[in-house]
Design a protein around this motif. Structure first.
Motif, PDB file in Angstrom:
ATOM      1  N   THR A  27       1.281  -2.840   2.878  1.00 14.90           N
ATOM      2  CA  THR A  27       0.206  -1.925   2.503  1.00 14.90           C
ATOM      3  C   THR A  27       0.341  -1.495   1.051  1.00 14.90           C
ATOM      4  O   THR A  27      -0.639  -1.496   0.294  1.00 14.90           O
ATOM      5  CB  THR A  27       0.202  -0.695   3.433  1.00 14.90           C
ATOM      6  OG1 THR A  27       0.024  -1.154   4.774  1.00 14.90           O
ATOM      7  CG2 THR A  27      -0.892   0.284   3.068  1.00 14.90           C
ATOM      8  N   ARG A  28       1.566  -1.144   0.637  1.00 11.83           N
ATOM      9  CA  ARG A  28       1.794  -0.714  -0.749  1.00 11.83           C
ATOM     10  C   ARG A  28       1.546  -1.864  -1.727  1.00 11.83           C
ATOM     11  O   ARG A  28       0.927  -1.674  -2.778  1.00 11.83           O
ATOM     12  CB  ARG A  28       3.207  -0.157  -0.916  1.00 11.83           C
ATOM     13  CG  ARG A  28       3.393   1.211  -0.284  1.00 11.83           C
ATOM     14  CD  ARG A  28       4.734   1.833  -0.631  1.00 11.83           C
ATOM     15  NE  ARG A  28       5.874   1.090  -0.111  1.00 11.83           N
ATOM     16  CZ  ARG A  28       6.311   1.165   1.153  1.00 11.83           C
ATOM     17  NH1 ARG A  28       5.715   1.976   2.019  1.00 11.83           N
ATOM     18  NH2 ARG A  28       7.354   0.467   1.557  1.00 11.83           N
ATOM     19  N   ARG A  29       2.013  -3.042  -1.378  1.00 11.22           N
ATOM     20  CA  ARG A  29       1.836  -4.202  -2.264  1.00 11.22           C
ATOM     21  C   ARG A  29       0.361  -4.586  -2.383  1.00 11.22           C
ATOM     22  O   ARG A  29      -0.121  -4.904  -3.464  1.00 11.22           O
ATOM     23  CB  ARG A  29       2.677  -5.382  -1.792  1.00 11.22           C
ATOM     24  CG  ARG A  29       4.151  -5.170  -2.063  1.00 11.22           C
ATOM     25  CD  ARG A  29       5.013  -6.310  -1.521  1.00 11.22           C
ATOM     26  NE  ARG A  29       6.425  -6.028  -1.720  1.00 11.22           N
ATOM     27  CZ  ARG A  29       7.082  -6.238  -2.862  1.00 11.22           C
ATOM     28  NH1 ARG A  29       6.458  -6.745  -3.901  1.00 11.22           N
ATOM     29  NH2 ARG A  29       8.364  -5.947  -2.948  1.00 11.22           N
ATOM     30  N   GLN A  30      -0.360  -4.558  -1.265  1.00 11.37           N
ATOM     31  CA  GLN A  30      -1.790  -4.870  -1.315  1.00 11.37           C
ATOM     32  C   GLN A  30      -2.516  -3.861  -2.198  1.00 11.37           C
ATOM     33  O   GLN A  30      -3.360  -4.245  -3.009  1.00 11.37           O
ATOM     34  CB  GLN A  30      -2.398  -4.886   0.090  1.00 11.37           C
ATOM     35  CG  GLN A  30      -2.031  -6.114   0.893  1.00 11.37           C
ATOM     36  CD  GLN A  30      -2.615  -6.080   2.291  1.00 11.37           C
ATOM     37  OE1 GLN A  30      -2.526  -5.075   2.983  1.00 11.37           O
ATOM     38  NE2 GLN A  30      -3.204  -7.187   2.692  1.00 11.37           N
ATOM     39  N   ALA A  31      -2.199  -2.593  -2.053  1.00 13.35           N
ATOM     40  CA  ALA A  31      -2.833  -1.557  -2.881  1.00 13.35           C
ATOM     41  C   ALA A  31      -2.511  -1.786  -4.357  1.00 13.35           C
ATOM     42  O   ALA A  31      -3.395  -1.693  -5.216  1.00 13.35           O
ATOM     43  CB  ALA A  31      -2.382  -0.175  -2.437  1.00 13.35           C
ATOM     44  N   LYS A  32      -1.251  -2.103  -4.641  1.00 12.44           N
ATOM     45  CA  LYS A  32      -0.833  -2.346  -6.033  1.00 12.44           C
ATOM     46  C   LYS A  32      -1.571  -3.561  -6.614  1.00 12.44           C
ATOM     47  O   LYS A  32      -2.040  -3.522  -7.756  1.00 12.44           O
ATOM     48  CB  LYS A  32       0.683  -2.580  -6.081  1.00 12.44           C
ATOM     49  CG  LYS A  32       1.226  -2.876  -7.473  1.00 12.44           C
ATOM     50  CD  LYS A  32       2.709  -3.162  -7.464  1.00 12.44           C
ATOM     51  CE  LYS A  32       2.910  -4.607  -7.040  1.00 12.44           C
ATOM     52  NZ  LYS A  32       4.247  -5.127  -7.230  1.00 12.44           N
ATOM     53  N   LEU A  33      -1.709  -4.616  -5.826  1.00  9.83           N
ATOM     54  CA  LEU A  33      -2.390  -5.828  -6.291  1.00  9.83           C
ATOM     55  C   LEU A  33      -3.877  -5.575  -6.527  1.00  9.83           C
ATOM     56  O   LEU A  33      -4.461  -6.102  -7.477  1.00  9.83           O
ATOM     57  CB  LEU A  33      -2.180  -6.968  -5.293  1.00  9.83           C
ATOM     58  CG  LEU A  33      -0.744  -7.483  -5.209  1.00  9.83           C
ATOM     59  CD1 LEU A  33      -0.555  -8.355  -3.971  1.00  9.83           C
ATOM     60  CD2 LEU A  33      -0.362  -8.238  -6.477  1.00  9.83           C
ATOM     61  N   ARG A  34      -4.477  -4.745  -5.696  1.00  6.43           N
ATOM     62  CA  ARG A  34      -5.890  -4.391  -5.904  1.00  6.43           C
ATOM     63  C   ARG A  34      -6.053  -3.532  -7.158  1.00  6.43           C
ATOM     64  O   ARG A  34      -6.946  -3.764  -7.981  1.00  6.43           O
ATOM     65  CB  ARG A  34      -6.441  -3.645  -4.694  1.00  6.43           C
ATOM     66  CG  ARG A  34      -6.762  -4.536  -3.525  1.00  6.43           C
ATOM     67  CD  ARG A  34      -7.433  -3.739  -2.401  1.00  6.43           C
ATOM     68  NE  ARG A  34      -7.801  -4.573  -1.302  1.00  6.43           N
ATOM     69  CZ  ARG A  34      -7.228  -4.539  -0.102  1.00  6.43           C
ATOM     70  NH1 ARG A  34      -6.255  -3.689   0.152  1.00  6.43           N
ATOM     71  NH2 ARG A  34      -7.631  -5.355   0.848  1.00  6.43           N
ATOM     72  N   GLU A  35      -5.203  -2.510  -7.292  1.00 10.21           N
ATOM     73  CA  GLU A  35      -5.285  -1.607  -8.446  1.00 10.21           C
ATOM     74  C   GLU A  35      -5.053  -2.343  -9.755  1.00 10.21           C
ATOM     75  O   GLU A  35      -5.672  -2.019 -10.770  1.00 10.21           O
ATOM     76  CB  GLU A  35      -4.278  -0.469  -8.299  1.00 10.21           C
ATOM     77  CG  GLU A  35      -4.651   0.534  -7.224  1.00 10.21           C
ATOM     78  CD  GLU A  35      -3.510   1.476  -6.860  1.00 10.21           C
ATOM     79  OE1 GLU A  35      -2.478   1.494  -7.572  1.00 10.21           O
ATOM     80  OE2 GLU A  35      -3.655   2.190  -5.854  1.00 10.21           O
ATOM     81  N   ALA A  36      -4.179  -3.352  -9.742  1.00 11.58           N
ATOM     82  CA  ALA A  36      -3.885  -4.129 -10.950  1.00 11.58           C
ATOM     83  C   ALA A  36      -4.981  -5.148 -11.247  1.00 11.58           C
ATOM     84  O   ALA A  36      -4.957  -5.794 -12.290  1.00 11.58           O
ATOM     85  CB  ALA A  36      -2.533  -4.833 -10.796  1.00 11.58           C
TER      86      ALA A  36
END
Length: 151
Positions: free
Chosen positions: A36-45
């Protein structure tokens, strides 16, 4: 920017975007919380722009695809902008690409059959602004169509 776990997540996610989060986490060898954290980070980036359904337009009765290479009248200062705005308004134009060189724009156009394409060409394509020249290439076969990156 991306570590090995990010690459595993992206590899598995692009291979099957319909996976449930728990299954995706397992395949990527991360915990569900990490996923969940990695997906959010990849979207935000901006690495992941979105997840979408890919619809086979052929299954919906569109049997014709034509690639149009368009050269614009560049004596008009707003030729590109006005052409692009008008081309976007044609629902059967499924892709627009711009180029440097002799050809300025490529349009991918779909139609139900040749009669439909002929109608679109005459009523919607040839009426687009600032066309100096146009070349049609009839699509015969799609050999490779893959947006997956080699991660």
């Amino acid at each position: 920017m991306l570590d090995d776990a990010d690459r595993r997540v992206l590899r598995q996610w692009q291979a099957d975007p319909s996976l449930a989060p728990a299954e995706l986490a397992e395949r990527a060898r991360v915990s569900p919380g990490q996923l969940t954290r990695r997906q959010a980070k990849l979207r935000e980036a901006g690495v992941v722009k979105g997840v979408q359904a890919v619809i086979d337009w052929g299954a919906l009765g569109y049997a014709v695809e034509v690639s149009l290479r368009v050269t614009l009248d560049k004596t008009q200062s707003r030729a590109f902008d006005e052409f692009i705005v008008a081309a976007r308004a044609v629902p059967e134009v499924i892709e627009i690409q711009t180029f440097l060189g002799r050809v300025d724009v490529r349009l991918s156009v779909i139609a139900r059959d040749m009669a439909h394409y002929q109608h679109l060409y005459r009523s919607r394509i040839l009426t687009l602004p600032h066309i100096a020249d146009i070349e049609a290439l009839m699509h015969v076969a799609r050999i490779k169509s893959d947006e997956a990156l080699p991660l």
